[in-house]
Design a protein around this motif. Structure first.
Motif, short mmCIF file in Angstrom:
data_model
loop_
_atom_site.label_atom_id
_atom_site.label_comp_id
_atom_site.label_asym_id
_atom_site.label_seq_id
_atom_site.Cartn_x
_atom_site.Cartn_y
_atom_site.Cartn_z
N VAL A 1 -2.04 34.83 20.48
CA VAL A 1 -2.21 35.25 21.87
C VAL A 1 -2.38 33.83 22.79
O VAL A 1 -3.31 33.20 22.64
CB VAL A 1 -3.30 36.13 22.01
N ARG B 1 -3.26 32.55 26.71
CA ARG B 1 -3.86 33.17 27.94
C ARG B 1 -3.69 32.12 28.92
O ARG B 1 -3.94 30.69 28.67
CB ARG B 1 -5.39 33.40 27.78
N GLN C 1 -7.30 33.80 32.62
CA GLN C 1 -7.49 34.37 31.22
C GLN C 1 -6.48 35.52 30.89
O GLN C 1 -6.48 36.03 29.56
CB GLN C 1 -8.89 35.10 30.99
N ILE D 1 -3.10 37.16 29.86
CA ILE D 1 -2.27 37.05 28.67
C ILE D 1 -0.83 36.56 29.26
O ILE D 1 -0.09 37.31 30.03
CB ILE D 1 -2.16 38.35 27.69
N ARG E 1 2.71 36.60 23.80
CA ARG E 1 2.14 36.89 22.43
C ARG E 1 3.09 36.73 21.51
O ARG E 1 4.28 37.01 21.59
CB ARG E 1 1.71 38.38 22.36
N ARG F 1 5.73 38.66 28.84
CA ARG F 1 5.86 39.64 29.94
C ARG F 1 4.67 39.13 30.85
O ARG F 1 4.64 39.40 32.22
CB ARG F 1 5.66 41.26 29.74
#
Lengths: 197, 92
Positions: free
Chosen positions: B55, B57, B62, B64, B67, B80
């Protein structure tokens, strides 16, 4: 004095493991983001039904509910398993007792934004808890404290750390990992790790 | 009588341009965070790897950005959290 074999300790071995898992004695910490630090006085837990009705417990109200002390096996999709872990928590049966719903699906939400889905039936009948104590100690933030969902018959990603609520839904809605390749249900005994397994 | 030009073609026509993007080292690419809008070199994302997937970030907010889940024979990529990715092309 004879040699003590680990086989005499009564500890359970690999025969108790689902396919593809290995046994560990420590408790690995997995996290997809920074660890939320939620003080109990700030914590609340909300069940929201499919009609939008909310059932909310503050920490004080939650801790006044009857508790259970399940001993369960944990199976992480990253292949480690930890057997015979001791928890204390409130059964989802207790929390759902006064909740009127015809929903078949549930989506758990956590502080920090994590989500995970499961059939509502998997939270009933003594199969799931909101756990706040591990091995007799308050649940550490790294392991999901002050409270986490505990659904040990599914892979551990379903046992959402830092849980803050469950939304009841008439349709399935994949959660954080379920929308990125991991299995929608996640039964370790059927090795349901990824989409299509 | 002229045959009307179709408004779209099938996705195979994107093979060349997508291969060009995904064959490069994306850690040097610059993405725009969909949450806060800041530009992030992907190598500067905060990467959480002790998890069922990787993940990345945003170092600013922070949120996301991406992934990646790696199965034994498949990879899933979720971008996304990035509005757009800028990839420098060599020798163009």
């Amino acid at each position: 004095m004879g040699i003590v074999s680990p086989g005499f300790s009564g500890r359970r071995r690999t025969a108790d493991l689902p396919p593809g898992q290995y046994l560990t004695d420590d408790f690995p910490v997995l996290s997809a983001g920074p660890t939320p630090r939620v003080r109990p006085e700030e914590w609340s837990f909300t069940i929201t039904t499919e009609t939008g009705r909310e059932h909310r417990w503050t920490w004080r109200e939650f801790r006044a509910l009857p508790t259970e002390r399940p001993t369960v096996d944990l199976h992480c999709v990253t292949r480690w398993s930890k057997l015979g872990t001791h928890w204390e928590g409130v059964s989802l049966d207790t929390l759902l007792a006064g909740v009127e719903t015809t929903a078949d699906h549930a989506l758990a939400h956590s502080y920090g934004g994590y989500t995970t889905n499961m059939p509502l039936a998997d939270l009933r009948d003594g199969k799931a808890w909101i756990a706040f104590r591990f091995d007799g100690e308050a649940l550490a933030p790294e392991h999901g404290g002050p409270a986490r969902l505990l659904v040990p018959h599914l892979y551990l990603w379903k046992s959402a750390k830092w849980v803050r609520g469950i939304t009841l839904l008439t349709h399935d809605r994949p959660g954080f990992w379920e929308s990125a390749g991991y299995h929608d249900y996640g039964d370790p005994w059927r090795e349901q790790r990824y989409w299509g397994d | 009588m002229n045959t009307p030009t179709p408004a779209h073609v099938d996705g195979n026509a994107a093979a060349g341009v997508l291969r060009e993007v995904f064959a490069v080292d994306l850690t040097a690419a610059v993405g725009q965070c969909d949450n806060c809008g800041c530009a992030v070199v992907l190598a500067e994302a905060r990467l959480y790897t002790r998890a069922p997937g990787m993940v990345g970030r945003c170092p600013g907010c922070q949120a996301i950005l991406f992934r990646v889940v790696r199965g034994p024979d498949r990879t899933w990529l979720d971008l996304r959290g990035l509005r757009c990715i800028e990839v420098s092309l060599p020798d163009s």
